[in-house]
Write an enzyme that holds these catalytic residues in place. Sequence first.
Site, PDB file in Angstrom:
ATOM      1  N   CYS A 280       2.978  -5.367   6.351  1.00  0.00           N
ATOM      2  CA  CYS A 280       2.652  -4.867   5.017  1.00  0.00           C
ATOM      3  C   CYS A 280       3.891  -4.239   4.388  1.00  0.00           C
ATOM      4  CB  CYS A 280       1.544  -3.823   5.100  1.00  0.00           C
ATOM      5  SG  CYS A 280      -0.072  -4.517   5.533  1.00  0.00           S
TER       6      CYS A 280
ATOM      7  N   HIS B 172       0.831  -1.214   0.000  1.00  0.00           N
ATOM      8  CA  HIS B 172       0.000   0.000   0.000  1.00  0.00           C
ATOM      9  C   HIS B 172       0.857   1.253   0.000  1.00  0.00           C
ATOM     10  CE1 HIS B 172       0.730   0.773   4.314  1.00  0.00           C
ATOM     11  NE2 HIS B 172       0.525  -0.515   4.529  1.00  0.00           N
TER      12      HIS B 172
END
Lengths: 207, 161
Positions: free
Chosen positions: A178, A162
């Site tokens: 992440c 992201h």
Amino acid sequence: MKIIKLQSLCLAAAAAWLAWCPAAKADPADASDPQVDMQIDDQPGYQPSAEEEQLAGPFERQIVFFRTTEAPGTIVVHTADRYLYLVQPNNRAIRYGIGVGRDGFQWAGIRKIIQKQEWPDWRPPPEMIQRQPYLPRFMAGGPGNPMGARALYIGGTVYRIHGTNQPQTIGHAVSSGCFRLVNADVTDLYDRVPVGTKIVVKQAADL
Amino acid sequence: MPISMPSTRYFFLVAASIFTVALAGCNANQPIDAGAQQGVPATPSKIASERLVGRWGVAAYHQDSARQRTEAEARRQCSNPYTIKAGQNGGVLMHLADQSEPQELFLKGSASGSTYLGPAGMAAVAADREIVAISDNSFTIKWVSPDNSSRYGTMVYIRCP
């Protein structure tokens, strides 16, 4: 003599003010060694300037020589090096600088991108809610959202590739597993990568 | 070679410059809420503080287009609600932005008809939130401080069963 004392007092007071002024102190989170874990919290709502989002040096997006057996179009992540590669033909790859999971939150494996999302929503992790109970439990996507401009969901995991509103964290181990890119880079990757893309996450490059 | 002593005026100029730089340095990294810091005289609130007491699902948005979705998400957050208790002095126990401990906050009216929630005293000060909508089962706030508003957005509270 009185004037000299007054002068000294002025300078001493000015020095004391400088010492007290919180903004004048160095930011302890401003780590310069990219291999050192960075202690930094999310900053919901923070909108970095264009200058902050412009990466320089090795973490700037660039085409590099990259020898691999993976097919063009595959994403390869080298966690230890803080790089994400999008494999291209002829032993080339587009290399992006990334932020990765902090100690204890890193992982490896072969997965697929199962979903893509523009301006993803953000849910503060439980430990953040515990520290800051007044925080919204959900923040709708948009500029300033810690999830950044785009998200690519990695199948079979809770992890995503992201964007971020904290470009200074690129090159550091800061996340909960992440992979984060600056918004311009995650948008570039998002536009190049379809759902179903293979992603190979490694701790370090093969020698 | 004779060394001349700096004049008194020079010392004062140096001291004044250091003060100026110090003040500018402080202001550069702190939110500026020029109008909001002063606030306006508070009048009795038309909203009773009891209406805020309870357990609430909380969500936030920055763009109006996300409001409906945010309300639905706030409703889903009742598994991790934000609890507002009654205070001892007629207010409610809530957190100010960036404070880890709750404190008693008060609803404050204003001549313009707006209602603010914050520490006792003037209304519409930087620490306040403005109650922009309220019903039996929800209320919506906007932060007075532009910095808080930018970081936390418009917050929607939906009452949990």
